[in-house]
Write a protein that holds these residues in place. Structure first.
Motif, short mmCIF file in Angstrom:
data_model
loop_
_atom_site.label_atom_id
_atom_site.label_comp_id
_atom_site.label_asym_id
_atom_site.label_seq_id
_atom_site.Cartn_x
_atom_site.Cartn_y
_atom_site.Cartn_z
N MET A 134 -47.48 97.67 -99.34
CA MET A 134 -48.49 98.15 -98.42
C MET A 134 -47.92 98.18 -97.01
O MET A 134 -47.18 97.29 -96.60
N ARG A 135 -48.27 99.26 -96.26
CA ARG A 135 -47.82 99.40 -94.88
C ARG A 135 -49.03 99.28 -93.97
O ARG A 135 -50.04 99.97 -94.17
N ILE A 136 -48.93 98.43 -92.96
CA ILE A 136 -50.05 98.19 -92.05
C ILE A 136 -49.58 98.43 -90.62
O ILE A 136 -48.61 97.83 -90.14
N LEU A 137 -50.29 99.34 -89.94
CA LEU A 137 -50.03 99.59 -88.52
C LEU A 137 -50.75 98.53 -87.70
O LEU A 137 -51.97 98.34 -87.84
N VAL A 138 -50.01 97.82 -86.86
CA VAL A 138 -50.62 96.82 -85.99
C VAL A 138 -50.14 97.05 -84.56
O VAL A 138 -49.05 97.58 -84.32
N GLY A 139 -50.97 96.64 -83.63
CA GLY A 139 -50.58 96.75 -82.23
C GLY A 139 -51.76 96.48 -81.32
O GLY A 139 -52.89 96.26 -81.77
N CYS A 140 -51.48 96.49 -80.05
CA CYS A 140 -52.54 96.25 -79.07
C CYS A 140 -52.21 97.00 -77.79
O CYS A 140 -51.06 97.37 -77.53
N GLU A 141 -53.25 97.23 -77.00
CA GLU A 141 -53.08 97.80 -75.67
C GLU A 141 -54.08 97.11 -74.74
O GLU A 141 -55.28 97.12 -75.01
N MET A 142 -53.57 96.50 -73.68
CA MET A 142 -54.39 95.73 -72.75
C MET A 142 -54.11 96.21 -71.34
O MET A 142 -52.94 96.29 -70.94
N ALA A 143 -55.16 96.54 -70.60
CA ALA A 143 -55.01 97.01 -69.23
C ALA A 143 -55.58 95.97 -68.27
O ALA A 143 -56.69 95.45 -68.48
N TYR A 144 -54.82 95.66 -67.23
CA TYR A 144 -55.21 94.67 -66.23
C TYR A 144 -55.19 95.30 -64.84
O TYR A 144 -54.43 96.24 -64.57
N GLU A 145 -55.98 94.73 -63.96
CA GLU A 145 -55.88 95.00 -62.52
C GLU A 145 -55.45 93.71 -61.86
O GLU A 145 -56.20 92.71 -61.87
N PHE A 146 -54.23 93.69 -61.32
CA PHE A 146 -53.71 92.50 -60.65
C PHE A 146 -53.98 92.60 -59.15
O PHE A 146 -53.69 93.63 -58.52
N HIS A 147 -54.53 91.54 -58.59
CA HIS A 147 -54.90 91.54 -57.18
C HIS A 147 -53.69 91.39 -56.27
O HIS A 147 -53.76 91.72 -55.08
N GLN A 148 -52.59 90.88 -56.82
CA GLN A 148 -51.37 90.68 -56.05
C GLN A 148 -50.22 90.62 -57.04
O GLN A 148 -50.42 90.63 -58.26
N VAL A 149 -49.00 90.56 -56.54
CA VAL A 149 -47.84 90.38 -57.41
C VAL A 149 -48.01 89.08 -58.18
O VAL A 149 -48.25 88.02 -57.59
N THR A 150 -47.92 89.14 -59.53
CA THR A 150 -48.32 88.01 -60.38
C THR A 150 -47.35 87.79 -61.53
O THR A 150 -47.11 88.69 -62.34
N PRO A 151 -46.77 86.59 -61.65
CA PRO A 151 -45.97 86.27 -62.83
C PRO A 151 -46.87 86.19 -64.07
O PRO A 151 -48.00 85.71 -64.01
N VAL A 152 -46.35 86.67 -65.21
CA VAL A 152 -47.12 86.71 -66.45
C VAL A 152 -46.23 86.28 -67.61
O VAL A 152 -45.03 86.59 -67.65
N ILE A 153 -46.81 85.53 -68.57
CA ILE A 153 -46.18 85.26 -69.86
C ILE A 153 -47.07 85.87 -70.93
O ILE A 153 -48.28 85.62 -70.95
N ALA A 154 -46.49 86.70 -71.80
CA ALA A 154 -47.25 87.36 -72.85
C ALA A 154 -46.72 86.93 -74.23
O ALA A 154 -45.51 86.88 -74.45
N MET A 155 -47.65 86.62 -75.14
CA MET A 155 -47.30 86.26 -76.51
C MET A 155 -48.00 87.26 -77.44
O MET A 155 -49.01 86.96 -78.06
N LEU A 156 -47.44 88.45 -77.53
CA LEU A 156 -48.09 89.56 -78.23
C LEU A 156 -47.26 90.11 -79.38
O LEU A 156 -47.62 91.13 -79.97
N ASN A 157 -46.16 89.44 -79.71
CA ASN A 157 -45.28 89.92 -80.76
C ASN A 157 -45.57 89.24 -82.09
O ASN A 157 -46.03 88.10 -82.14
N VAL A 158 -45.26 89.94 -83.17
CA VAL A 158 -45.38 89.36 -84.51
C VAL A 158 -44.42 88.18 -84.62
O VAL A 158 -43.30 88.21 -84.10
N HIS A 159 -44.86 87.13 -85.31
CA HIS A 159 -44.07 85.91 -85.42
C HIS A 159 -42.75 86.15 -86.16
O HIS A 159 -42.64 87.04 -87.01
N ALA A 160 -41.77 85.33 -85.84
CA ALA A 160 -40.43 85.47 -86.42
C ALA A 160 -40.45 85.40 -87.95
O ALA A 160 -39.60 86.01 -88.61
N SER A 161 -41.42 84.70 -88.52
CA SER A 161 -41.49 84.58 -89.97
C SER A 161 -41.80 85.91 -90.65
O SER A 161 -41.62 86.05 -91.86
N ARG A 162 -42.26 86.92 -89.87
CA ARG A 162 -42.57 88.24 -90.43
C ARG A 162 -41.64 89.34 -89.90
O ARG A 162 -41.86 90.51 -90.22
#
Length: 268
Positions: free
Chosen positions: A1-29
């Protein structure tokens, strides 16, 4: 079986902002991916990847002031099987547990084992050890909490979810985690994609989901107190002690989430 997965997130940042994102499929997959699920930002910015203390893949970058979109997409090859069940899986005595599971017996930011220990033993102390006891916990949590996005609150803890009897999937997970840890069963918080494949319509809008894994019989097993039934196409992104360890995005500054879309779709 083939499954399409993904996300799209839009933000409005009030100033220059450091970000950490955890949006990837886990290494086990990762071996199941037909193509890498790179994090794409608009506008494009330099991205540094690293693994956290649990082995989850993280991306760090600096967002410019203004609108920014984060996007991932890939196709996952999946067995198409329902979540497995092993009713004979046994609870392992603490003294025999692998050392790397012991941290998942401890209280954490959202899982106050000290506040819930007496309740856990009074509710589940008479249940059979192992799989049956965890199932009893998940059945109770599933019935105890009323689901509703309008009930979402990022500061709600397991004890508060028990008292308030409402919440979203992370609250179900936190309460079940806390109870399992009180009962000396290692349990960890998981986040990722859950599909509606194999279920009758109507389907809810796409979203990320939270569930738990418990250590029984020498390996980790999936339980889902929110849905409390098996699913096809459950795809792990990250795990930790609770939601504080695995935020989808951690932003170090003020921002507004403008839109949020998650895709989990079976392909022909």
């Amino acid at each position: 079986m083939r499954i399409l997965v993904g996300c799209e997130m839009a933000y409005e940042f009030h100033q220059v902002t450091p970000v950490i994102a955890m949006l990837n499929v886990h290494a086990s997959r990762v071996s199941d991916l037909e193509r890498p699920d790179y994090l794409i930002t608009t506008p494009a910015v330099p991205i540094e990847g690293y693994r956290d203390t649990f082995g989850n893949w993280c991306n760090r970058f600096v967002a410019p002031a203004g609108r920014m979109t984060l996007k991932t997409e890939t196709v996952v090859r999946d067995s198409g099987q329902w979540d497995p069940a092993e009713p004979d899986a046994q609870q392992i005595p603490i003294e025999l547990l692998p050392a790397d599971t012991l941290q998942f017996l401890l209280g954490s930011r959202y899982c106050e084992t000290d506040r819930l220990s007496e309740t856990a033993w009074s509710l589940f102390g008479g249940a059979p050890l192992g799989w049956a006891r965890v199932k009893a916990v998940c059945d109770f949590v599933h019935e105890r909490i009323q689901f509703g996005y309008e009930h979402s609150r990022p500061t709600r803890t397991a004890a508060e979810a028990f008292d308030e009897r409402r919440g979203v999937c992370r609250d179900y997970a936190h309460l079940a985690l806390a109870f399992c840890r009180c009962l000396n069963i290692p349990a960890r918080y998981c986040t990722g994609y859950i599909s509606d494949i194999g279920l009758p319509p109507p389907y809810a809008p796409g979203d990320f989901a939270a569930w738990i894994e418990v250590f029984l019989g020498g390996k980790w097993h999936t339980f889902d107190p929110r849905n409390n039934d098996p699913r096809i196409g459950r795809i792990l992104m990250a795990f930790g002690r609770d939601a504080a360890d695995v935020p989808l995005t951690l932003t170090f500054g003020q921002n507004t989430l403008l839109s949020f879309q998650v895709t989990t779709e079976q392909l022909v």
